[in-house]
Design an enzyme around this catalytic site. Structure first.
Site, short mmCIF file in Angstrom:
data_model
loop_
_atom_site.label_atom_id
_atom_site.label_comp_id
_atom_site.label_asym_id
_atom_site.label_seq_id
_atom_site.Cartn_x
_atom_site.Cartn_y
_atom_site.Cartn_z
CG LEU D 227 -1.96 1.10 1.28
CD1 LEU D 227 -2.97 0.95 0.17
CD2 LEU D 227 -2.64 1.12 2.63
CG ASP D 228 -0.54 4.56 0.44
OD1 ASP D 228 -1.26 4.60 -0.56
OD2 ASP D 228 -0.97 4.69 1.59
CD GLU D 229 6.06 1.66 0.96
OE1 GLU D 229 7.10 1.87 0.30
OE2 GLU D 229 5.86 2.14 2.09
#
Lengths: 284, 284, 284, 284
Positions: D227-229
């Site tokens: 996530l969000d990476e």
């Protein structure tokens, strides 16, 4: 959204003024949500904006007006008191380029712009269905058929009939006649697609391309009879390079136009802008 | 710092040109560190800059020049080949305001600006000791005593004696005579303290204050005989508000001036700028 | 520069407070040069800063303190009154990277930073001569020879001997021991070379390079025992691209560091910053 | 709009490569509209994008593929050739917050985003009429009724049925399951409302408010199972101050989200983005 009163004051600077106003507010139990001050040291003019929680104050709107008037007179104030529940009536003037229109309608629809939009007036019919979606009356004023003079008479009539408080030229592309400019003084906002005073007048992106600037911009200002010379409310810029054509600038500039206009209109609607000579105080 | 050759080309666009140049470089084993292209679609002009690892190529500088010349002629190139070890000789022209001078000297001293600074020339003596610290010869040209004409003659002479490649007007505040502008064409860089073309000429911050703009800026450009009209290399802006006096703008604007000038000079020193008519291609 | 008093107040929000303070100022004839207010609606805390023309007021500094104290006590204020003529004594802590040091010294020398600089303390001797030019005592604290603990003792002693009001870590690169952090609480400012909270700790530009961000930045904050966790005063960012190496980021980031630190220090020196829990109110 | 072919190459860096590709293009008469190169010096990887006037080249799309394949194999290229007339099919995933959806639809409608939008998928029904205005099929997937697993199965089916090339999470607010992330690898773009890596996860504006940062931002990135990476395409920031509440940040942040997402999507659609490990090369 909390109901507030906004007290906006513009008067000669004088010792005791702030104390007097603050005491008045305290005496009536006012909670200050936001307070802004500015003194123009050159002209000795003082500007003040208070946003007051309406719940806190032991006066209704009319009572506030009444009670404050003597104090206002004593200090020779130009002032106004507005009630955040009283929405301003905003007319949008549009043309073919729809980005500013689409953006303003969205911000209004989601509550970011706290106003009513009683009508959209355009010199092309294309955006009618879009206005319909937002349930905003759409008026196509046919400049070609009517001629400029009559077209603007029709617009002036519409603005009157709809009891419009603020007229926003959302890339309207038609130059308002002097009489209408004067009539709407301080109540008409335009977006010019350059970083004024650079590239006033026609085709600013082409002018920017020809000059080879490395930043382009947009300017939100009040309309005056002097084209592109009115008090500036907000400006926005964006970096470009040699690889950008004039068409690229048009595309990139739109983002500047959209944000500068949206900010300018919001500041106006929230009584954050005071016109002082040919400049503005903006309590952003 | 790796030694590189920079091959900069400006010629009519033509099919096969890139292939031909690339093949030439490949034939000599060149490793490309950086490659940039631009076609001006309006004028049909092509611009190309290659930075080549000097280690990789089986030619010395003179050999490269020799071998490349026929190809350059075939394509009617205006071109140059520079060796990153050959530092340009940069003269700094300064006045009382020292921020740009101090900044450029620091960037040079720390290696960010890869050049020699053979001299500083100023119309005031104040910065002599500072120049001394950097061990750069400092020449005070006394405009009051000499008069403008003779003062500029002295400057022209100094630039010649020091074999100056690039003259940087680091807030020099004196307008160069036409003859000197022409002599230094493409080799003199100025910083103007406004967002050109807005507020050309004298006292730009006061002009900005009077107009009530919401952003101020600085413009780094080549010097031409038309004041503040030369090709723009870099611009920088900063947000201001009604609460900023003209004096605040002077302070805030300095940061714009310093960065715009530093970038512009670095781009020039690294052969990243090509002047095309009154504009620039900047391979930043 | 006009002499002013700065009255900075931090207290529980309360009706009548502004009126009371304003009345006090009016009673003593104070001209308000600048006034700023902020209410933290979450914590019910009120913050106020007044800059008052010292000429206008019929009290000297001690008199002002005396007269104001009862009012301050009544409203449970944390407050201070400063005299713009009383310059704070600022120690600069530096290491090898000199850009922040050079920049701060220049801004101080030209009067933009209104303070005294009684000493520079560095863990490398290289900048001594530069400090000499500015006639600022330079202390090389040899961390290698002394070891960390003794080195910091020496620094603490120097700060005391020089009666330092504010300690600025101008890219000092050494982590202050907890005891010193606590001792200097609210009086030590650091510049971290990332956009915090991203990339706290060591080698932030390398971290940024590895993550592939498209903007880099710098953060000016108060020093606390929690590394890079102190209240943020100012942040600055700059656009980068895939073509920027970690070395390019170091170069580009310096401009962010320099401006963020210079702004943060100026805000502090002009009493524009109030620390509230782990955040700051900055009346910029 | 001129028809072009876009040749995008990602391969080990090698001398002669550019020459070979350029010669191929020249041999077939190709006019280069835009050319971009990048060498990742750390990984020795080379990236190249050419935009070629389709009129100029003596090959049709299939012929180009055929002819170029041997060369591509020789240099172990990962490559693609796209035809600007072949519009990608883009699905928009939306939730209640409509600003990104409204913006993308407008940019698509006005031709700024050159793609087809075969469907909008949302977990709330509110925007159906708006989609109708744009004549885009609207699918409400009722997460509450279906449960997460089945809801995402339905979405996966829709993406397949509509032959979607690119999935854009326009503030969709639902975390895609790993399997779907993997299936859409490199073909799904998200907008996160913080300046990543700061404030990943839930309620980023509240996190930003709590930390007291002075700039907020938005990040456009490819969706990955972490996530969000995922690889970042574009980031945008905006200045805030102590006077901004978390609600103000939400409002101000929207402008960042809208522009970062619009840019990221456009770059992807114009084949300007190459994913390299966990980063992107963006030939903007």
């Amino acid at each position: 959204m909390q109901q507030t009163y906004r007290l906006v004051i513009d008067c000669p600077d004088q010792i005791g003024l702030v104390a007097h106003v603050s005491q008045f507010l305290a005496d009536h139990g006012a909670t200050i949500v936001e307070a802004s001050h500015h003194t123009d040291l050159q002209t000795g003019r003082f500007f003040m904006r208070h946003e007051i929680g309406a719940d806190s104050i032991k006066l209704d709107y009319a009572g506030f007006l009444n009670e404050f008037t003597p104090l206002a007179n004593e200090y020779q104030m130009q002032w106004k008191l507005t009630d955040s529940r009283q929405k301003q009536r905003v007319a949008l003037l549009a043309s073919l380029e729809s980005h500013c229109l689409v953006d303003l309608l969205h911000r209004w629809h989601t509550g970011e712009l706290h106003c009513d939009i009683p009508c959209i007036i355009a010199n092309h019919p294309q955006m009618k269905q879009f206005a319909d979606w937002y349930k905003v009356p759409f008026h196509w004023v046919d400049f070609k058929a009517l001629g400029k003079e009559q077209a603007f008479e029709q617009i002036a009539t519409l603005l009157q009939e709809y009891k419009v408080d603020l007229t926003v030229l959302a890339r309207f592309m038609q130059i308002l006649p002097d009489s209408l400019c004067q009539q709407l003084a301080g109540r008409a906002i335009n977006i010019h697609h350059s970083f004024l005073p650079s590239f006033a007048g026609a085709r600013p992106y082409q002018q920017a391309y020809d000059r080879g600037v490395k930043l382009i911009g947009a300017t939100c200002h009040y309309v005056t009879a002097d084209l592109d010379e009115g008090p500036i409310i907000e400006q926005s810029v964006k970096r470009i390079s040699h690889s950008d054509t004039a068409a690229d600038m048009v595309r990139k500039g739109k983002d500047c136009e959209v944000t500068a206009l949206a900010h300018g209109v919001r500041y106006h609607l929230e009584d954050r802008v005071i016109i002082h000579r040919n400049k503005t105080v903006v309590f952003a």
